[in-house]
Design an enzyme around this catalytic site. Structure first.
Site, short mmCIF file in Angstrom:
data_model
loop_
_atom_site.label_atom_id
_atom_site.label_comp_id
_atom_site.label_asym_id
_atom_site.label_seq_id
_atom_site.Cartn_x
_atom_site.Cartn_y
_atom_site.Cartn_z
CE1 TYR A 54 -3.06 -2.98 0.24
CE2 TYR A 54 -3.35 -2.58 2.57
CZ TYR A 54 -3.64 -3.32 1.44
OH TYR A 54 -4.49 -4.39 1.51
CB SER A 217 -21.31 2.51 1.18
OG SER A 217 -20.64 1.63 2.04
#
Length: 341
Positions: A54, A217
């Protein structure tokens, strides 16, 4: 909760940290992310998931800047997770993926590389021991028996996106504490072989992307928020020809959520929580409001009838589009060669 059968304890829900630094658009402001992580810890969500891929590396550096008091038990989960800002109770996990060469990411399970990657992550994180260390993706060139070496720098071993047979072979060499995999209302292929294998062996299950990479979401309008560099732009399920079909799934889940007095994301996350006490989802977010929403999912109670209805709405046949595009290397459910004798 206890994750797996080797003694690791984690919070019942984790926090995926990937989107703070990589893959979902530009890195987010560091002070905001440090605030978010502190809020997570103060709310009892102490299972944080990171990886050396990441950034690369910038997410580890970000997490190292979080100030942890000695009263807190911090468990950092896989996708690379780690623990241990204070002296140590609790469990943490961290993922090793592979090495970068000529701008390309290559999965590497060679023991020499794994050892070097582990030591580099320990240094970036400013810790002495990783509680849970995952092999982020499986190197299909290296027998899993070779990769799993004990070095005293980690407490527990995990795997990510491994096949059922690879999990069994790895567990026979050294107990596997957790397997991380994508599991949500619209990613349920793991239910056929991998989930039963983990349960047969007493291995904990860590569900990443439990909200369908944000779909449950916001629904179809999520694509309007994708910024430059957000890799979700390339995922089949978010392409126009599939998104219009999948819109119907979101609407049906949304209607059911209204009946239950919660949001669609809370309903989707509650569904993962209700899969069993051996499952820990690690939804990611970069906003405190979303974090609070995710915590609220823990209060949503689902009956067997609710579970069955949700599963009928989002059956494999009902979802249009694969998890990844055919030209993206994912190393999903990877097999490794057999160790020569």
């Amino acid at each position: 909760m206890k994750l797996g059968s080797q003694g690791l304890e984690v919070s019942v829900q984790g926090l995926g940290c990937m989107g703070m630094s990589a893959f979902y658009g530009p890195p987010k402001p560091e002070p905001d992310m440090i605030n978010l992580i502190h809020h997570s810890i103060n709310s009892g969500i102490t299972f944080l998931d990171t990886s050396d891929v990441y950034g690369p590396h910038t997410n580890e550096i970000l997490l190292a800047k979080v100030s942890i008091t000695s009263q807190l038990v911090v468990t950092l989960v896989q996708w690379s997770c780690f623990e241990g800002w204070d002296e140590g109770e609790g469990g943490a996990g961290y993922k090793i993926w592979g090495r970068f060469a000529d701008g390309q990411m290559n999965v590497c399970g060679d023991p020499v590389y794994v050892r070097a990657a582990c030591e580099a992550s320990l240094k970036r994180l400013h810790i002495n021991c990783i509680d849970l260390y995952y092999q982020h993706r499986i190197d299909t060139r290296v027998p899993i028996e070779v990769t799993l070496v004990e070095e005293g720098k980690i407490k527990y071993i995990g795997l990510s996106e491994a096949s059922a047979s690879t999990i069994k072979r790895a567990h026979a060499i050294h107990p596997i504490t957790a397997v991380q995999l994508e599991w949500s209302l619209w990613s349920r292929d793991v239910e056929a072989e991998i989930i039963p294998t983990c349960r047969e062996l007493g291995i904990g299950i860590v569900a990443y992307s439990p909200l369908g990479r944000g779909f449950f979401s916001s629904g179809p309008k999520l694509v309007q928020t994708f910024s430059q560099g957000d890799f979700r732009k390339h995922l089949p399920r978010f392409q126009p020809e599939n998104l219009e079909h999948n819109k119907n799934l979101f609407e049906r889940v949304s209607n059911m959520a209204t009946q239950k007095g919660c949001t669609p994301s809370q309903l989707a996350l509650a569904w993962v929580h209700h899969q069993g006490n051996d499952v820990c989802p690690i939804p990611g977010t970069t906003k405190i409001d979303n974090l609070e929403h995710n915590i609220g999912a823990l209060s949503v109670k689902l009956t067997p009838q609710d579970m069955a209805e949700l599963e009928s709405i989002t059956s494999a046949e009902a979802v249009k589009g694969a998890r990844y595009a055919s030209n993206i290397s994912t190393w999903q459910n990877s097999e490794t060669p057999t160790l020569s004798t």
